[in-house]
Design a protein around this motif. Sequence first.
Motif, PDB file in Angstrom:
ATOM      1  N   LEU A 199      -0.802  13.218 -35.503  1.00  0.00           N
ATOM      2  CA  LEU A 199       0.212  12.471 -35.169  1.00  0.00           C
ATOM      3  C   LEU A 199       1.265  13.046 -35.737  1.00  0.00           C
ATOM      4  CD1 LEU A 199      -0.319   9.546 -32.698  1.00  0.00           C
ATOM      5  CD2 LEU A 199      -0.251  11.786 -31.749  1.00  0.00           C
ATOM      6  N   PHE A 200       1.634  12.697 -37.082  1.00  0.00           N
ATOM      7  CA  PHE A 200       2.701  12.658 -37.991  1.00  0.00           C
ATOM      8  C   PHE A 200       2.426  14.313 -38.281  1.00  0.00           C
ATOM      9  CE2 PHE A 200       3.432  13.426 -42.625  1.00  0.00           C
ATOM     10  CZ  PHE A 200       4.859  12.558 -42.379  1.00  0.00           C
ATOM     11  N   VAL A 201       1.651  14.770 -38.161  1.00  0.00           N
ATOM     12  CA  VAL A 201       1.473  16.718 -38.379  1.00  0.00           C
ATOM     13  C   VAL A 201       1.881  16.994 -36.909  1.00  0.00           C
ATOM     14  CG1 VAL A 201       0.502  18.704 -38.427  1.00  0.00           C
ATOM     15  CG2 VAL A 201      -0.318  16.477 -40.010  1.00  0.00           C
ATOM     16  N   LEU A 202       1.867  16.280 -36.665  1.00  0.00           N
ATOM     17  CA  LEU A 202       2.886  16.980 -34.904  1.00  0.00           C
ATOM     18  C   LEU A 202       3.878  16.569 -34.662  1.00  0.00           C
ATOM     19  CD1 LEU A 202       2.199  18.620 -31.814  1.00  0.00           C
ATOM     20  CD2 LEU A 202       1.203  16.290 -31.550  1.00  0.00           C
ATOM     21  N   MET A 203       4.374  15.831 -35.124  1.00  0.00           N
ATOM     22  CA  MET A 203       5.304  15.152 -35.274  1.00  0.00           C
ATOM     23  C   MET A 203       6.955  16.115 -36.235  1.00  0.00           C
ATOM     24  SD  MET A 203       5.658  11.083 -35.022  1.00  0.00           S
ATOM     25  CE  MET A 203       4.493  11.001 -35.659  1.00  0.00           C
ATOM     26  N   ILE A 204       5.730  16.208 -37.734  1.00  0.00           N
ATOM     27  CA  ILE A 204       6.226  17.528 -38.863  1.00  0.00           C
ATOM     28  C   ILE A 204       6.278  18.473 -37.838  1.00  0.00           C
ATOM     29  CG2 ILE A 204       6.626  18.557 -40.761  1.00  0.00           C
ATOM     30  CD1 ILE A 204       7.430  15.351 -41.421  1.00  0.00           C
ATOM     31  N   VAL A 205       5.549  18.904 -37.318  1.00  0.00           N
ATOM     32  CA  VAL A 205       6.175  20.921 -36.536  1.00  0.00           C
ATOM     33  C   VAL A 205       7.453  20.958 -35.712  1.00  0.00           C
ATOM     34  CG1 VAL A 205       5.236  22.023 -35.874  1.00  0.00           C
ATOM     35  CG2 VAL A 205       3.774  21.584 -37.235  1.00  0.00           C
ATOM     36  N   THR A 252      18.604  27.629 -39.376  1.00  0.00           N
ATOM     37  CA  THR A 252      17.841  27.892 -40.984  1.00  0.00           C
ATOM     38  C   THR A 252      16.717  26.897 -40.963  1.00  0.00           C
ATOM     39  OG1 THR A 252      18.115  28.694 -42.881  1.00  0.00           O
ATOM     40  CG2 THR A 252      19.669  27.261 -42.243  1.00  0.00           C
ATOM     41  N   ILE A 253      15.385  27.181 -42.577  1.00  0.00           N
ATOM     42  CA  ILE A 253      15.167  26.525 -42.452  1.00  0.00           C
ATOM     43  C   ILE A 253      15.114  26.286 -44.565  1.00  0.00           C
ATOM     44  CG2 ILE A 253      12.490  25.220 -43.128  1.00  0.00           C
ATOM     45  CD1 ILE A 253      13.990  24.470 -40.783  1.00  0.00           C
ATOM     46  N   SER A 254      15.387  25.197 -45.230  1.00  0.00           N
ATOM     47  CA  SER A 254      15.783  25.691 -46.802  1.00  0.00           C
ATOM     48  C   SER A 254      13.807  26.460 -47.088  1.00  0.00           C
ATOM     49  CB  SER A 254      16.110  24.436 -46.740  1.00  0.00           C
ATOM     50  OG  SER A 254      15.424  23.279 -47.192  1.00  0.00           O
ATOM     51  N   LYS A 255      13.918  26.298 -48.266  1.00  0.00           N
ATOM     52  CA  LYS A 255      12.584  26.622 -48.739  1.00  0.00           C
ATOM     53  C   LYS A 255      11.901  24.834 -49.153  1.00  0.00           C
ATOM     54  CE  LYS A 255      13.633  30.681 -51.625  1.00  0.00           C
ATOM     55  NZ  LYS A 255      14.868  31.390 -50.433  1.00  0.00           N
ATOM     56  N   MET A 256      12.630  24.106 -49.596  1.00  0.00           N
ATOM     57  CA  MET A 256      11.754  22.402 -49.366  1.00  0.00           C
ATOM     58  C   MET A 256      11.358  22.250 -48.626  1.00  0.00           C
ATOM     59  SD  MET A 256      14.765  21.207 -52.385  1.00  0.00           S
ATOM     60  CE  MET A 256      14.050  19.503 -51.918  1.00  0.00           C
ATOM     61  N   VAL A 295       4.436  23.063 -45.104  1.00  0.00           N
ATOM     62  CA  VAL A 295       3.224  23.619 -45.086  1.00  0.00           C
ATOM     63  C   VAL A 295       1.893  23.219 -46.029  1.00  0.00           C
ATOM     64  CG1 VAL A 295       2.360  25.509 -46.711  1.00  0.00           C
ATOM     65  CG2 VAL A 295       4.087  26.558 -45.176  1.00  0.00           C
ATOM     66  N   LEU A 296       2.629  22.082 -46.651  1.00  0.00           N
ATOM     67  CA  LEU A 296       1.394  20.555 -46.844  1.00  0.00           C
ATOM     68  C   LEU A 296       1.255  20.131 -46.257  1.00  0.00           C
ATOM     69  CD1 LEU A 296       2.985  19.970 -50.532  1.00  0.00           C
ATOM     70  CD2 LEU A 296       0.676  21.230 -50.540  1.00  0.00           C
ATOM     71  N   THR A 348       1.335  14.029 -54.222  1.00  0.00           N
ATOM     72  CA  THR A 348       1.400  14.183 -55.521  1.00  0.00           C
ATOM     73  C   THR A 348       1.622  15.941 -55.537  1.00  0.00           C
ATOM     74  OG1 THR A 348      -0.218  12.988 -55.865  1.00  0.00           O
ATOM     75  CG2 THR A 348      -0.114  14.702 -57.573  1.00  0.00           C
ATOM     76  N   LEU A 349       1.405  16.692 -54.710  1.00  0.00           N
ATOM     77  CA  LEU A 349       0.827  18.041 -54.957  1.00  0.00           C
ATOM     78  C   LEU A 349       2.483  18.864 -54.404  1.00  0.00           C
ATOM     79  CD1 LEU A 349      -1.894  19.391 -52.486  1.00  0.00           C
ATOM     80  CD2 LEU A 349      -1.450  19.226 -55.626  1.00  0.00           C
ATOM     81  N   LEU A 350       3.189  17.928 -53.887  1.00  0.00           N
ATOM     82  CA  LEU A 350       4.784  18.478 -53.434  1.00  0.00           C
ATOM     83  C   LEU A 350       5.817  18.421 -54.305  1.00  0.00           C
ATOM     84  CD1 LEU A 350       6.867  19.009 -51.204  1.00  0.00           C
ATOM     85  CD2 LEU A 350       7.136  17.023 -50.766  1.00  0.00           C
ATOM     86  N   TYR A 351       5.497  17.131 -54.806  1.00  0.00           N
ATOM     87  CA  TYR A 351       6.255  16.701 -55.816  1.00  0.00           C
ATOM     88  C   TYR A 351       6.295  17.752 -57.227  1.00  0.00           C
ATOM     89  CZ  TYR A 351       7.915  12.926 -53.333  1.00  0.00           C
ATOM     90  OH  TYR A 351       8.628  12.215 -52.317  1.00  0.00           O
TER      91      TYR A 351
END
Length: 199
Positions: A50-56, A68-72, A78-79, A101-104
Amino acid sequence: MSTQKISTSLKLGLELGPIVLFFAGFRFFKDRSFSIFGTDYSGFIVMTALFVLMIVVSTGILWRLTGTISKMQLMTLVLVVVMGGLSVYFNDDHFIKMKPTLLYLAFGGVLGFGLLRGQSYLKLVMEEALPLQPEGWMILTRRLCGFFFALALTNELVWRIFSTETWVTFKTFGLTLAMFGFFMAQAKVLDRYGIKDQA
């Protein structure tokens, strides 16, 4: 699509809303399991889906409102989709726990690469909101680079050593408060190197 500005509260709500809802949903479903198409999923995995869906959805709304969407934001999206999708597909919570971890590491790596080239990539994404002298940007970039690597290490330690419930609380509140605390701690740099509006 032309770029438009929206209120800070709306922008913050769209960015933090999915995280807060994930935390609330996890607290409610953490001790439950769900059988979907013959496979049992924990409440954590269901909330991850559900979190993935909410983020999208929230990122889509943000893009629709601002143009616009920032690169961050794009890297975060994507992650979340990739690591969250892997957690759901393999029914394994390790993937989504490694996402911060991967994001930071990615953020710190990009800033570090810029520093090696004698440039502040942070300036490229924040200059309009935070006008600073060149020296100020370099100081802030070095500190934020180190801070991102420290957050990556901390996230690894928390999810590997402590319970899922502890990690969810850390992810929801600890990382968010740490970011606010970091920028509050830079007040002297911002004051010393800030570019004042002469008008």
